[in-house]
Design a protein around this motif. Structure first.
Motif, PDB file in Angstrom:
ATOM      1  N   GLN A  90      31.680-106.008 -81.501  1.00  0.00           N
ATOM      2  CA  GLN A  90      30.859-105.121 -82.332  1.00  0.00           C
ATOM      3  C   GLN A  90      30.197-104.039 -81.493  1.00  0.00           C
ATOM      4  N   ALA A  91      29.784-104.395 -80.269  1.00  0.00           N
ATOM      5  CA  ALA A  91      29.110-103.431 -79.400  1.00  0.00           C
ATOM      6  C   ALA A  91      30.078-102.341 -78.948  1.00  0.00           C
ATOM      7  N   VAL A  92      31.342-102.705 -78.735  1.00  0.00           N
ATOM      8  CA  VAL A  92      32.347-101.721 -78.338  1.00  0.00           C
ATOM      9  C   VAL A  92      32.725-100.843 -79.534  1.00  0.00           C
ATOM     10  N   ALA A  93      32.892-101.481 -80.704  1.00  0.00           N
ATOM     11  CA  ALA A  93      33.289-100.730 -81.898  1.00  0.00           C
ATOM     12  C   ALA A  93      32.247 -99.692 -82.292  1.00  0.00           C
ATOM     13  N   SER A  94      30.964 -99.985 -82.079  1.00  0.00           N
ATOM     14  CA  SER A  94      29.897 -99.065 -82.480  1.00  0.00           C
ATOM     15  C   SER A  94      29.692 -97.926 -81.488  1.00  0.00           C
ATOM     16  N   GLY A  95      30.168 -98.088 -80.263  1.00  0.00           N
ATOM     17  CA  GLY A  95      29.912 -97.099 -79.223  1.00  0.00           C
ATOM     18  C   GLY A  95      28.740 -97.461 -78.331  1.00  0.00           C
ATOM     19  N   LEU A  96      28.104 -98.605 -78.587  1.00  0.00           N
ATOM     20  CA  LEU A  96      27.009 -99.047 -77.722  1.00  0.00           C
ATOM     21  C   LEU A  96      27.520 -99.275 -76.306  1.00  0.00           C
ATOM     22  N   LEU A  97      28.696 -99.899 -76.174  1.00  0.00           N
ATOM     23  CA  LEU A  97      29.293-100.165 -74.872  1.00  0.00           C
ATOM     24  C   LEU A  97      30.695 -99.566 -74.817  1.00  0.00           C
ATOM     25  N   LEU A  98      31.053 -99.070 -73.638  1.00  0.00           N
ATOM     26  CA  LEU A  98      32.392 -98.551 -73.379  1.00  0.00           C
ATOM     27  C   LEU A  98      33.088 -99.467 -72.388  1.00  0.00           C
ATOM     28  N   PRO A  99      34.337 -99.830 -72.622  1.00  0.00           N
ATOM     29  CA  PRO A  99      35.054-100.672 -71.653  1.00  0.00           C
ATOM     30  C   PRO A  99      35.155 -99.976 -70.300  1.00  0.00           C
ATOM     31  N   GLY A 100      34.947-100.725 -69.230  1.00  0.00           N
ATOM     32  CA  GLY A 100      35.054-100.181 -67.889  1.00  0.00           C
ATOM     33  C   GLY A 100      36.447-100.347 -67.318  1.00  0.00           C
ATOM     34  N   ALA A 101      36.573-100.069 -66.012  1.00  0.00           N
ATOM     35  CA  ALA A 101      37.884-100.113 -65.363  1.00  0.00           C
ATOM     36  C   ALA A 101      38.365-101.534 -65.130  1.00  0.00           C
ATOM     37  N   GLN A 102      37.433-102.479 -64.986  1.00  0.00           N
ATOM     38  CA  GLN A 102      37.785-103.862 -64.691  1.00  0.00           C
ATOM     39  C   GLN A 102      37.386-104.765 -65.853  1.00  0.00           C
ATOM     40  N   PRO A 103      38.082-105.910 -66.034  1.00  0.00           N
ATOM     41  CA  PRO A 103      37.681-106.865 -67.076  1.00  0.00           C
ATOM     42  C   PRO A 103      36.225-107.287 -66.896  1.00  0.00           C
ATOM     43  N   GLY A 104      35.493-107.313 -67.997  1.00  0.00           N
ATOM     44  CA  GLY A 104      34.093-107.720 -67.948  1.00  0.00           C
ATOM     45  C   GLY A 104      33.128-106.609 -67.617  1.00  0.00           C
ATOM     46  N   GLU A 105      33.632-105.384 -67.338  1.00  0.00           N
ATOM     47  CA  GLU A 105      32.765-104.243 -67.032  1.00  0.00           C
ATOM     48  C   GLU A 105      32.636-103.350 -68.265  1.00  0.00           C
ATOM     49  N   TYR A 106      31.409-102.948 -68.564  1.00  0.00           N
ATOM     50  CA  TYR A 106      31.141-102.085 -69.712  1.00  0.00           C
ATOM     51  C   TYR A 106      30.034-101.113 -69.339  1.00  0.00           C
ATOM     52  N   LEU A 107      30.094 -99.907 -69.905  1.00  0.00           N
ATOM     53  CA  LEU A 107      29.071 -98.896 -69.674  1.00  0.00           C
ATOM     54  C   LEU A 107      28.309 -98.619 -70.962  1.00  0.00           C
ATOM     55  N   CYS A 108      27.016 -98.451 -70.817  1.00  0.00           N
ATOM     56  CA  CYS A 108      26.183 -97.916 -71.897  1.00  0.00           C
ATOM     57  C   CYS A 108      25.735 -96.531 -71.464  1.00  0.00           C
TER      58      CYS A 108
END
Length: 337
Positions: A90-108
């Protein structure tokens, strides 16, 4: 710190208290005494946030709360680098978090965070109002959505330590206040709309019936202090003076209460007003204003909020400065906290 949440997605929103326990590079948040999220922080650019505990009933809200806390406490922070043991779709779908380059990494990203419509808007968004072009007084523009009623925006301003909110003007409730403000000599100098209660009732009822203008009352801690008009520029008198887009919004501004004047208050309510207009319709790319060209103080305040002066031009009743703030510039240089 006060915090806004709804117990269920469709429930009426309620105000609660978000509490923090922060120290030794750790942050724990609780909502009304119930644990919400715990993270470990690693200083750097970007700030690295390692998730340790997450409320399983409301994971996206918990992540949102931590992002809000960390971005609000440091307006210079532009992004957060999250380390999550598992994805929160849900956090990725809303734009709260963006997937990063590595598994488990996300940017806000701060730029994206402040564009999320909830919890700032007073009503859950029902989606973008469909577009249908029409003609009004010889001007071609989109059909406008029905105007809202009641509170439309609320945010806790960390720097002021106060709630800033916007609600729609109700003629019977606000007429005497509006009349008093318009007859204030300082306001009269720039608005030139002094008059009787009967004249002001007619003025406000005309605007209420006009689909291109929304009348708003600004409040600090629920105490009214200002009057704003938000209008669709395409069908407004300003349209011939610049290439107005279909969803540009314009603003007229009046601070009526002397106790709420000053640059720190302007920074709060002007950023809130612009924030609301950009959230109200994601197709809005510019907010414009046309203060009198000799109103140097107001123009200076607008420059402080990243407006730029495109030019000066002549209305029939005044020499005006065309002030413009683009969506990208507002969120890239976002000063909200």
């Amino acid at each position: 710190m006060p915090f806004y949440t709804a117990s269920q997605p469709l429930a009426a929103p309620r105000w609660r208290t978000l509490q923090a326990d922060e120290g030794d590079c750790r942050l724990s948040l609780a909502l009304e005494g119930r644990p919400l999220i715990s993270v470990r922080l690693a200083a750097g650019e970007p700030l690295v946030v390692h998730l340790e505990q997450l409320c399983p009933e409301r994971p996206e809200q918990a992540l949102w709360a931590a992002c809000y806390w960390l971005l609000s406490r440091d307006p210079a922070c532009q992004r957060l680098a999250w380390r999550l043991p598992q994805a929160v779709p849900q956090a990725v779908a809303s734009g709260l978090l963006l997937p990063g380059a590595q598994p488990g990494e996300y940017l806000c990203e701060r730029t994206l965070f402040w564009q999320l419509p909830q919890p700032w808007l007073g009503q859950l968004p029902a989606g973008v109002y469909p577009q249908q072009m029409q003609l009004s007084n010889g001007k071609r523009h989109p059909r406008r959505a029905p105007k809202p009623r009641g509170e439309v925006y609320r945010r806790f301003d960390v720097r002021l330590g106060a709630w800033v909110s916007l609600r729609t003007l109700e003629v019977d409730q606000d007429l005497e206040r509006f009349n008093r403000w318009q007859n204030n000599p300082r306001v009269l100098q720039f608005w030139q709309e002094g008059g009787t209660l009967a004249q002001h009732r007619e003025y406000l009822e005309k605007l209420d019936a006009d689909p291109h203008t929304l009348t708003l009352i600004g409040c600090f801690d629920d105490q009214p202090f200002a009057y704003f008009e938000a209008y669709w520029a395409k069908e407004d008198r300003i349209a011939p003076f610049y290439p107005a887009d279909d969803y540009d919004r314009g603003i007229h501004m009046l601070v009526g209460e002397e106790a709420h004047r000053g640059p720190h208050k302007v920074a709060s309510w002007l950023s809130a007003l612009v924030h609301y207009l950009f959230l109200d319709d994601p197709r809005t790319q510019r907010v414009v204003a046309e203060p009198r060209a000799d109103n140097g103080k107001m123009i200076g305040y607008m420059h402080d909020q990243c407006f730029h002066c495109e030019k000066e031009f002549d209305f029939p009743h005044k020499r005006a400065a065309l002030m413009i703030l683009g969506r990208e510039r507002f969120f890239d240089r976002c000063k909200l906290a």
